[in-house]
Scaffold this motif. Sequence first.
Motif, short mmCIF file in Angstrom:
data_model
loop_
_atom_site.label_atom_id
_atom_site.label_comp_id
_atom_site.label_asym_id
_atom_site.label_seq_id
_atom_site.Cartn_x
_atom_site.Cartn_y
_atom_site.Cartn_z
N LEU A 3 -9.36 -4.12 -15.19
CA LEU A 3 -8.60 -3.00 -14.67
C LEU A 3 -7.17 -3.34 -15.18
N ARG A 4 -6.28 -2.41 -15.29
CA ARG A 4 -4.95 -2.39 -15.82
C ARG A 4 -4.17 -2.20 -14.52
N VAL A 5 -3.48 -3.17 -14.18
CA VAL A 5 -2.74 -3.43 -12.68
C VAL A 5 -1.25 -3.28 -12.89
N LEU A 6 -0.44 -2.42 -12.10
CA LEU A 6 0.87 -2.34 -12.11
C LEU A 6 1.44 -3.06 -10.95
N GLU A 7 2.06 -3.97 -10.86
CA GLU A 7 2.80 -4.68 -9.70
C GLU A 7 4.27 -4.18 -9.46
N LEU A 8 4.42 -3.44 -8.45
CA LEU A 8 6.03 -3.23 -8.27
C LEU A 8 6.29 -4.01 -7.02
N TYR A 9 7.55 -4.31 -7.12
CA TYR A 9 8.26 -5.33 -6.00
C TYR A 9 7.67 -6.43 -6.21
N SER A 10 7.45 -7.14 -7.42
CA SER A 10 6.55 -8.00 -7.53
C SER A 10 6.84 -9.60 -7.06
N GLY A 11 8.24 -9.58 -6.79
CA GLY A 11 8.76 -10.84 -6.00
C GLY A 11 8.29 -12.02 -6.87
N ILE A 12 7.49 -13.13 -6.20
CA ILE A 12 7.31 -14.55 -6.74
C ILE A 12 5.97 -14.43 -7.44
N GLY A 13 5.26 -13.13 -7.06
CA GLY A 13 4.01 -13.01 -7.68
C GLY A 13 2.61 -13.32 -6.44
N GLU A 53 -6.06 -7.11 -15.80
CA GLU A 53 -4.76 -7.58 -16.42
C GLU A 53 -3.55 -6.98 -15.82
N VAL A 54 -2.71 -7.75 -15.44
CA VAL A 54 -1.30 -6.99 -14.83
C VAL A 54 -0.40 -6.65 -16.22
N VAL A 55 -0.42 -5.49 -16.52
CA VAL A 55 0.18 -4.80 -17.39
C VAL A 55 1.58 -4.93 -17.46
N PRO A 72 3.85 -16.39 -17.10
CA PRO A 72 4.57 -16.34 -18.50
C PRO A 72 3.98 -15.17 -19.43
N ASP A 73 2.66 -14.99 -19.25
CA ASP A 73 2.22 -13.90 -20.33
C ASP A 73 2.29 -12.54 -20.05
N THR A 74 2.72 -12.36 -18.57
CA THR A 74 2.74 -11.01 -17.75
C THR A 74 4.28 -10.03 -18.25
N PRO A 75 4.18 -8.92 -18.79
CA PRO A 75 5.33 -8.31 -19.14
C PRO A 75 6.03 -8.05 -17.81
N MET A 120 -4.65 0.24 -11.42
CA MET A 120 -4.65 -0.11 -9.98
C MET A 120 -3.03 -0.24 -9.74
N LEU A 121 -2.60 0.14 -8.41
CA LEU A 121 -1.13 -0.19 -8.13
C LEU A 121 -0.94 -1.17 -6.75
N LEU A 122 -0.31 -2.15 -7.34
CA LEU A 122 -0.10 -3.12 -6.00
C LEU A 122 1.45 -3.04 -5.89
N MET A 123 1.89 -2.96 -4.44
CA MET A 123 3.09 -2.96 -4.29
C MET A 123 3.69 -3.26 -2.65
N SER A 124 4.75 -3.89 -2.62
CA SER A 124 5.36 -4.49 -1.30
C SER A 124 6.72 -3.77 -1.36
N PRO A 125 6.86 -2.61 -0.94
CA PRO A 125 8.15 -2.00 -1.02
C PRO A 125 9.28 -2.77 0.06
N PRO A 126 10.52 -2.86 -0.13
CA PRO A 126 11.46 -3.52 0.69
C PRO A 126 11.20 -3.41 2.07
N CYS A 127 11.32 -4.36 3.11
CA CYS A 127 10.85 -4.24 4.54
C CYS A 127 11.98 -3.75 5.38
N GLN A 128 13.19 -4.02 4.91
CA GLN A 128 14.34 -3.90 5.67
C GLN A 128 14.46 -2.55 6.43
N PRO A 129 14.03 -1.42 5.87
CA PRO A 129 14.32 -0.12 6.51
C PRO A 129 13.26 -0.23 7.65
N PHE A 130 12.42 -0.85 7.83
CA PHE A 130 11.24 -0.74 8.96
C PHE A 130 11.22 -1.92 9.76
N THR A 131 11.91 -3.03 9.52
CA THR A 131 11.63 -4.23 10.51
C THR A 131 12.01 -3.96 11.66
#
Length: 394
Positions: free
Chosen positions: A4-14, A28-30, A48-51, A72-83
């Motif tokens: 699967l080709r995976v896009l990780e948004l708001y990737s943080g520390i992984g 594979e995280v593309v 180190p191999d992930t763009p 596949m789309l993985l994401m953890s948007p900023p939480c401050q607007p909702f905490t």
Amino acid sequence: MSPLRVLELYSGIGGMHCGLAESAVPAEVVAAVDVNTTANQVYKYNFPDTPLWTKTIEGISLKEFDDLAFDMLLMSPPCQPFTRIGLQGDVTDPRARSFLYILDILPRLQKPPMYILLENVKGFESSIARENLVTALLRCGYRYQEFLLSPTCLGIPNSRLRYFLIAKLQKEEFSFQVTNQLLEDFPTCFGLVSSSTTHSSSRNVNADLDLKSTLSDPPRDPKQDTSFLYKLETPEELERKQSQDNDSSIRTLDEFLEKNIGDINQYFLPSRSLLRYALILDIVQPSSRRSTCFTKGYGHYVEGTGSVLQTATDVEISSAYEALETVTEEEKLAKLSTLKMRYFTPREIANLHGFPPQFGFPEKTTTKQCYRLLGNSLNVHIVAKLITVLLQSH
């Protein structure tokens, strides 16, 4: 089956990347996208191999998204607007702008991803942003399921209640019967473990209570309330903690602790913290089966940021706290010091979050930075389990 080709948004520390790896799904995280310089250094150190795209999400064009051809789309948007302890600006908060941009892009993609996993704080489930998310998903033809999950449901002694959503395009069925309720446990092949929206699960209710304090609140004055026990906790709170410690389905903290800590002295609570915050510390022992949610302020702020560990396990907490308000400051410090209380190390918090042993931080990353990054991260094991559930089919 090709990976699967995976896009990780708001990737943080992984954290999402680690969860994907733990799920053992061929993938594979593309591309990983984040603007936090320190988080990106940690991400690059471990993957180190992930763009890694160090740009704003709003700066990614529709064509760039299409060119990634992600499944596949993985994401953890900023939480401050909702905490719940913040201003709750929701979609009016500038930090929600990038998420709204994603929702605008999603229906316009040449090939929308087959799978989506999103994580955020409790409170997101009642936000306008969540309503916009669901509207976009339905418009694109997704089925979805929402969850409120804490690591305790996997036997991990840490309360960290979070909102999760998994979605897949309707041409592929879920392996379980989806519901419009917030699930508080993982579905199984035999049906749903839990499907309550009333938070009847004591573990998740307890996790929810862990977030009741704000970082900026001043210490509370015990003289203003006579209903507390020897610490600033009600009999009900004490009973709840004892109930958690008696839950044999939860592992003990000892399994997550470092056995050999180099400079352990840096983690012991300083005298000023013991004197000022003694009555509101959440104290746990290696034998405990619970700990409160660790936030990004851990190690810097005291109230509401996470549990502290009593390392002198042969000393009773009650004996150290007995008549604490009637003794001199010097005697008070001497009594409290017998407990030998320290902060959890970053590695120990990473263990509770499910990061694998080989996950590390660049040498120049400070302890304070580690605490901040881990406080903004998520539980890897929950992500791995949800990815497995997401990809299961009938």
